[in-house]
Every structure is written in C-alpha cells, then in structure tokens.
Design an enzyme around this catalytic site. Sequence first.
Site, short mmCIF file in Angstrom:
data_model
loop_
_atom_site.label_atom_id
_atom_site.label_comp_id
_atom_site.label_asym_id
_atom_site.label_seq_id
_atom_site.Cartn_x
_atom_site.Cartn_y
_atom_site.Cartn_z
N GLU A 29 -9.38 -9.52 3.87
CA GLU A 29 -9.68 -8.12 3.55
C GLU A 29 -11.06 -7.96 2.91
OE1 GLU A 29 -6.55 -5.85 1.65
OE2 GLU A 29 -7.90 -4.17 1.26
N GLU B 125 -0.41 -12.29 -1.69
CA GLU B 125 -1.84 -12.25 -1.97
C GLU B 125 -2.24 -13.47 -2.80
OE1 GLU B 125 -3.08 -8.57 -3.75
OE2 GLU B 125 -2.16 -7.36 -2.17
N LYS C 246 4.42 -11.60 3.08
CA LYS C 246 2.99 -11.78 2.82
C LYS C 246 2.75 -11.85 1.32
CE LYS C 246 -0.20 -8.37 3.56
NZ LYS C 246 -0.75 -8.14 2.21
N SER D 108 0.84 -1.20 0.00
CA SER D 108 0.00 0.00 0.00
C SER D 108 0.87 1.25 0.00
CB SER D 108 -0.92 0.01 1.23
OG SER D 108 -0.20 -0.24 2.40
O1 KIV Z 1 -0.49 -3.42 1.56
C1 KIV Z 1 -1.15 -3.34 2.63
O2 KIV Z 1 -1.12 -2.35 3.35
C2 KIV Z 1 -1.95 -4.50 3.00
C3 KIV Z 1 -2.88 -4.34 4.17
C4 KIV Z 1 -3.99 -3.43 3.83
C5 KIV Z 1 -3.37 -5.63 4.67
O3 KIV Z 1 -1.87 -5.50 2.39
#
Ligand code: KIV
Length: 279
Positions: free
Chosen positions: A172, A105, A103, A35
């Site tokens: 999410e 997706e 992380k 993000s």
């Molecule tokens: O990129 C991000 O900030 C995220 C969160 C919103 C979970 O993946």
Amino acid sequence: MKRKGERIVAVTAYDFTFARLADNAGLHILLVGDSLGMVVQGHETTLPVTLDEMIYHACMVVRGSSSAMVVADMPFMSYQVSVEDALRNAGRVMKEALVNAVKLEGGAEIAPTVRRLVQIGIPVVGHIGLTPQAIHQLGGYKVQGRNLEAARRLIADAESLSEAGAFAIVLETMPAELAQLITERTPAATIGIGAGVGCDGEIQVIHDLLGMVEDIHPRHTKNYADLGQTITNALSDYRHEVIERRFPGPDQSFSLKPEVIQVLREEFGLTEPASSGQR
Ligand code: KIV
C-alpha cells in the site's frame, strides 16, 4: 495466477449486496477490509473495528460470493498481543465467517505469527507499506519506502512474510519502482494499492471506485461511477414524489373491490374521496 502472469483483481466488500455485485463482475478476491470502520461505520481510522464486527461483515460477504476468494482483515489488536491470541482470533474468523484467508498488517515482526497461522492451515495475506492500523505512528496517510533505508526495510518485510508462508501481500502507498522490485523478488503475489502497475494485482476500496465517498479522495483511486450523486439524486426524487403525492402510484398500490370499500365507507359514515389515485 502470479506464475501464469495473470493479473489479480481485488476489491473490498462489506455486505451481501455489494459482494454479489463484485462477484458477478468476475473479481478474483473480495477483501472484507477493516476500512469498513471508515466507509461504513464513519470512524476516522480503522482502529475501533472489533473482531465481532469483522466476523459479522465477513459472514455477509461470504454469503454474497460464489466464485471470488473472500479474505477478511484481522482488526487492530486481534493478532498483535501474542501468537496464541492471533491463532484463536484468526480461527474464529475462519470458523464463524467461513472466509478463505485472513489478512494481517505488518512486516518481519509478525512473520512468526504468520508462520504459525499457515502451519495450522490458515492461509494468510500480508500487508506492508502504508498500514492504516499504524496510522498514528506513521503520522498520516503518506507514501512509504521513499528513501534507501525505508525501501530496504519494505523489501525485507516482504521476504519475511513470503518465507513465513503468506501467499499474497498487499503493497500500500509506495513508489511504483519499489513495488515492482518487491514483486519480482517475492514468490508471494503482490496486490497493490497506490503502488503502481507493476504488482501482480490491484485492490481498491469499493466506495472509492464507485464514487460513494464525499470527503476523502486518495490519489491512488479512480471513480468508475458516481454512485454517490446518483443515489442522492434518486432519493431526492423519491422525497419530492412522496411530498407531492406522486408516489406511490397505481402501479405500486393494492386495491379492494369497489363493492367492499363502498360497504366499509357507508358503515363508517365516510363520503367518497375526491380521487383515491388507485385502481
Ligand atoms: O482495509 C482495507 O480496505 C485494506 C485495503 C485498502 C487493502 O486493507
């Protein structure tokens, strides 16, 4: 924490200063989210963020965190092409930024990648529901899993990721009841954002929580401060004081001894200034 029924509190962080503030506040997880492409870099989506940029930001966050776990997002196209690519790129993030986990997706389709990462010792957080890297396919920032088929798919995705070894999964923007059901069925800890209060924990984008984003106000967030307005007011005060010569004042200035400045002024043929405003 899931087993003990303790809530997990996570927030995004993109640099040393904010990481340290969040760490001081006792947050459990700092996510270096892609993000940052939107709230730091000013892009419209997370898609342009590169692996090198993620590593750059993750290094800063790791330096600012002393007790929180730091998780870094794998950016778009750094893990989708092949398992080998994913291993190499996640390895770079772990080795160069020294984060605690990565992380990714995606659901069942990335489970083989998650399995391999976990097998070589890289802890993985999954992310399902509204996955911003697939925004063009999802057709916008919409609630996911609203009908039976879509809800079943998300439950299966969470199970695949958990089975593959993901220790946590971000849920999410999905109905609260669905997130609760996934939380009850899945051994992995669920971290919600726009997924109700039934998850094992919560994550939010720090700029949203602190009121630093002017144009986007997702329904799932809450402003715990209005830093955007506070910062604009402070900088506007600064601008006025500089223009009106009220800043810097004596307290922010350094002085020469009067006899030294007198010699210099005489040497250069300058008369006494009306008032220097300095001590
Ligand atoms: O990129 C991000 O900030 C995220 C969160 C919103 C979970 O993946």
